[in-house]
Design an enzyme around this catalytic site. Structure first.
Site, PDB file in Angstrom:
ATOM      1  N   ASP A  37      79.952   6.625 108.915  1.00  0.00           N
ATOM      2  CA  ASP A  37      79.120   7.782 108.561  1.00  0.00           C
ATOM      3  C   ASP A  37      80.077   8.918 108.201  1.00  0.00           C
ATOM      4  O   ASP A  37      80.795   9.421 109.076  1.00  0.00           O
ATOM      5  CB  ASP A  37      78.242   8.134 109.768  1.00  0.00           C
ATOM      6  CG  ASP A  37      77.445   9.425 109.546  1.00  0.00           C
ATOM      7  OD1 ASP A  37      77.647  10.100 108.519  1.00  0.00           O
ATOM      8  OD2 ASP A  37      76.629   9.755 110.431  1.00  0.00           O
ATOM      9  N   ALA A  61      76.798   9.533  99.319  1.00  0.00           N
ATOM     10  CA  ALA A  61      76.235  10.861  99.064  1.00  0.00           C
ATOM     11  C   ALA A  61      74.795  10.905  99.534  1.00  0.00           C
ATOM     12  O   ALA A  61      74.141   9.868  99.681  1.00  0.00           O
ATOM     13  CB  ALA A  61      76.292  11.189  97.568  1.00  0.00           C
ATOM     14  N   THR A 102      78.534  15.350  90.341  1.00  0.00           N
ATOM     15  CA  THR A 102      77.318  15.286  89.532  1.00  0.00           C
ATOM     16  C   THR A 102      77.234  16.348  88.434  1.00  0.00           C
ATOM     17  O   THR A 102      77.813  17.432  88.557  1.00  0.00           O
ATOM     18  CB  THR A 102      76.104  15.462  90.476  1.00  0.00           C
ATOM     19  OG1 THR A 102      74.912  15.552  89.698  1.00  0.00           O
ATOM     20  CG2 THR A 102      76.200  16.736  91.295  1.00  0.00           C
ATOM     21  N   TYR A 126      70.851  20.212  96.188  1.00  0.00           N
ATOM     22  CA  TYR A 126      71.685  19.026  95.944  1.00  0.00           C
ATOM     23  C   TYR A 126      72.923  19.433  95.145  1.00  0.00           C
ATOM     24  O   TYR A 126      74.056  19.132  95.542  1.00  0.00           O
ATOM     25  CB  TYR A 126      70.870  17.961  95.191  1.00  0.00           C
ATOM     26  CG  TYR A 126      71.698  16.827  94.650  1.00  0.00           C
ATOM     27  CD1 TYR A 126      72.223  15.845  95.480  1.00  0.00           C
ATOM     28  CD2 TYR A 126      71.955  16.728  93.273  1.00  0.00           C
ATOM     29  CE1 TYR A 126      72.991  14.803  94.967  1.00  0.00           C
ATOM     30  CE2 TYR A 126      72.714  15.686  92.753  1.00  0.00           C
ATOM     31  CZ  TYR A 126      73.234  14.735  93.602  1.00  0.00           C
ATOM     32  OH  TYR A 126      73.990  13.714  93.085  1.00  0.00           O
TER      33      TYR A 126
HETATM   34  N1  LIG Z   1      72.067   8.541  91.154  1.00  0.00           N
HETATM   35  C1  LIG Z   1      72.306   9.436  90.196  1.00  0.00           C
HETATM   36  O1  LIG Z   1      71.526   9.593  89.244  1.00  0.00           O
HETATM   37  C2  LIG Z   1      73.546  10.286  90.245  1.00  0.00           C
HETATM   38  C3  LIG Z   1      73.719  11.276  89.260  1.00  0.00           C
HETATM   39  C4  LIG Z   1      74.875  12.059  89.301  1.00  0.00           C
HETATM   40  C5  LIG Z   1      75.817  11.847  90.272  1.00  0.00           C
HETATM   41  N2  LIG Z   1      75.623  10.904  91.218  1.00  0.00           N
HETATM   42  C6  LIG Z   1      76.644  10.736  92.242  1.00  0.00           C
HETATM   43  O2  LIG Z   1      77.153   9.422  92.138  1.00  0.00           O
HETATM   44  C7  LIG Z   1      77.557   8.962  93.440  1.00  0.00           C
HETATM   45  C8  LIG Z   1      76.943   7.606  93.717  1.00  0.00           C
HETATM   46  O3  LIG Z   1      75.518   7.754  93.666  1.00  0.00           O
HETATM   47  P1  LIG Z   1      74.546   6.494  93.773  1.00  0.00           P
HETATM   48  O4  LIG Z   1      73.574   6.619  92.677  1.00  0.00           O
HETATM   49  O5  LIG Z   1      75.320   5.247  93.944  1.00  0.00           O
HETATM   50  O6  LIG Z   1      73.806   6.897  95.129  1.00  0.00           O
HETATM   51  P2  LIG Z   1      72.980   5.981  96.144  1.00  0.00           P
HETATM   52  O7  LIG Z   1      72.559   4.716  95.477  1.00  0.00           O
HETATM   53  O8  LIG Z   1      71.958   6.886  96.759  1.00  0.00           O
HETATM   54  O9  LIG Z   1      74.076   5.600  97.224  1.00  0.00           O
HETATM   55  C9  LIG Z   1      74.594   6.514  98.113  1.00  0.00           C
HETATM   56  C10 LIG Z   1      75.094   5.723  99.294  1.00  0.00           C
HETATM   57  O10 LIG Z   1      75.627   6.659 100.233  1.00  0.00           O
HETATM   58  C11 LIG Z   1      75.229   6.239 101.516  1.00  0.00           C
HETATM   59  N3  LIG Z   1      75.268   7.334 102.443  1.00  0.00           N
HETATM   60  C12 LIG Z   1      74.393   8.352 102.602  1.00  0.00           C
HETATM   61  N4  LIG Z   1      74.771   9.140 103.614  1.00  0.00           N
HETATM   62  C13 LIG Z   1      75.924   8.620 104.110  1.00  0.00           C
HETATM   63  C14 LIG Z   1      76.784   8.959 105.167  1.00  0.00           C
HETATM   64  N5  LIG Z   1      76.547  10.029 105.946  1.00  0.00           N
HETATM   65  N6  LIG Z   1      77.874   8.193 105.380  1.00  0.00           N
HETATM   66  C15 LIG Z   1      78.122   7.100 104.617  1.00  0.00           C
HETATM   67  N7  LIG Z   1      77.331   6.714 103.613  1.00  0.00           N
HETATM   68  C16 LIG Z   1      76.250   7.469 103.365  1.00  0.00           C
HETATM   69  C17 LIG Z   1      73.823   5.719 101.319  1.00  0.00           C
HETATM   70  O11 LIG Z   1      73.466   4.913 102.405  1.00  0.00           O
HETATM   71  P3  LIG Z   1      71.918   4.688 102.776  1.00  0.00           P
HETATM   72  O12 LIG Z   1      71.328   3.996 101.579  1.00  0.00           O
HETATM   73  O13 LIG Z   1      71.977   3.877 104.003  1.00  0.00           O
HETATM   74  O14 LIG Z   1      71.359   6.054 102.960  1.00  0.00           O
HETATM   75  C18 LIG Z   1      73.985   4.948 100.030  1.00  0.00           C
HETATM   76  O15 LIG Z   1      74.406   3.630 100.271  1.00  0.00           O
HETATM   77  C19 LIG Z   1      77.153  10.068  94.409  1.00  0.00           C
HETATM   78  O16 LIG Z   1      78.251  10.906  94.635  1.00  0.00           O
HETATM   79  C20 LIG Z   1      76.101  10.861  93.649  1.00  0.00           C
HETATM   80  O17 LIG Z   1      76.025  12.200  94.089  1.00  0.00           O
HETATM   81  C21 LIG Z   1      74.518  10.098  91.220  1.00  0.00           C
END
Ligand SMILES: NC(=O)c1ccc[n+]([C@@H]2O[C@H](COP(=O)([O-])OP(=O)(O)OC[C@H]3O[C@@H](n4cnc5c(N)ncnc54)[C@H](OP(=O)(O)O)[C@@H]3O)[C@@H](O)[C@H]2O)c1
Length: 293
Positions: A37, A61, A102, A126
């Site tokens: 975490d 995240a 982001t 966010y």
């Molecule tokens: N998705 C988008 O459209 C988007 C757009 C711009 C930037 N980003 C950035 O891209 C990156 C990857 O995003 P993604 O789309 O892969 O997000 P995601 O699918 O929501 O994955 C985020 C992961 O982080 C884990 N997490 C949350 N809180 C945590 C903690 N305290 N300690 C350890 N792990 C934790 C979550 O676990 P749980 O599932 O168990 O909660 C999940 O596995 C992030 O930095 C995000 O801000 C994403």
């Protein structure tokens, strides 16, 4: 000898794609939330000291953009404080950190792609928490690399593409916002860009990565409908109707224009991104293959 690289947030869209595409020569150590975490400073310190990686990629995240408006404390604990804990721990053990951020650090008022040094002005909690995370990372570890991305989707987890596929299977008609413009990004391409960055330890500072091209959410939905029919994931056409964002109110305001300028990444990583529609086609093929397994 293989280089040890820890992936935190390994259960998310990007984390899964990173773990799937680790290059040869890398001993990839994927840690899901249950294993680390990042909001727990002691756990971060202890785990990174124990594993002693050469590099850490932070794919963890708090990504619930709308929910962050009602629980900002949680968003900040993970996106700002957690990112800072990782950077501090990396500084102490001499590891490099690749951190992901982001397009929501921008307000979307621009009319040309945002360069990495463009002024930031997030519209919601966010984006503010992610911007604070970037700052915490670069303050604790000035050599860290921050990769901003946007509109991420993959075959894993929840995202716009999978929501559209579900709704398109259930409905005859869908209304989708056409006055927010950006670039969809397949998490696989982003993972490959991060692996390219991992192989170039001299790089640091802020970079941008999305797929290539530009579209609105409406354009994206139309493309999803067409490509999903070609792939066989959708059996019939569906009408997609363009609407303004004002007709689809959400708790968090979103940037109207969030196209990122990726020229520095394409130059320094030695590869240009593929067009978003090409990537969408590849992701749908991947999704179909996973469904057939
Ligand atoms: N998705 C988008 O459209 C988007 C757009 C711009 C930037 N980003 C950035 O891209 C990156 C990857 O995003 P993604 O789309 O892969 O997000 P995601 O699918 O929501 O994955 C985020 C992961 O982080 C884990 N997490 C949350 N809180 C945590 C903690 N305290 N300690 C350890 N792990 C934790 C979550 O676990 P749980 O599932 O168990 O909660 C999940 O596995 C992030 O930095 C995000 O801000 C994403």
């Amino acid at each position: 000898m293989q280089q040890k690289i820890v992936i935190v947030g390994a259960g998310g869209q990007l984390g899964r794609e990173l773990a799937r595409s680790a290059p040869e020569g890398v001993a990839c150590l994927p840690l899901q939330r249950g294993e680390l975490d990042i909001g727990d400073r002691q756990a971060v310190d202890g785990r990174l000291r124990q594993l002693a990686p050469a590099q850490v990629i932070n794919a963890a995240a708090y990504t619930a953009v709308d929910r962050a408006e009602s629980e900002p404390g949680l968003a900040w604990r993970i996106n700002a404080e957690g990112a800072g804990y990782l950077a501090q721990a990396c500084a102490e053990i001499g590891a490099r950190l690749l951190h992901v951020s982001t397009d929501f650090v921008f307000d979307g008022e621009a009319s040309h792609p945002y360069r990495p040094d463009a002024p930031t002005a997030p519209l919601g909690e966010y984006g503010r928490s992610k911007l604070a995370g970037e700052e915490a990372v670069l303050q604790a570890l000035p050599g860290a690399l921050v990769m901003r991305t946007a509109w991420v989707y993959s075959a894993f987890g929840g995202n716009f593409v999978k929501t559209m596929l579900r709704l398109m299977g259930e409905r005859e008609e869908l209304a989708v916002v056409d006055d927010q413009v950006g670039t969809p990004t397949w998490a696989r391409g982003l993972a490959q860009a991060l692996w390219a960055a991992a192989g170039r330890p001299q790089l640091g500072g802020i970079y941008h990565w999305t797929d290539a091209g530009v579209c609105s959410w409406y354009d994206f939905a139309v493309a999803i409908s067409e490509e999903a029919q070609t792939t066989g994931l959708l059996q019939r056409p569906v009408t997609v109707r363009p609407i303004p964002a004002s007709d689809y109110p959400t708790p968090a305001r979103r940037p109207a224009y969030s196209v990122l300028d990726k020229r520095a990444s394409w130059r320094d990583l030695g590869e240009a991104g593929s067009h978003w529609r090409h990537q969408l086609r590849a992701m749908l093929a991947d999704l179909k293959e996973l469904q057939n397994e």
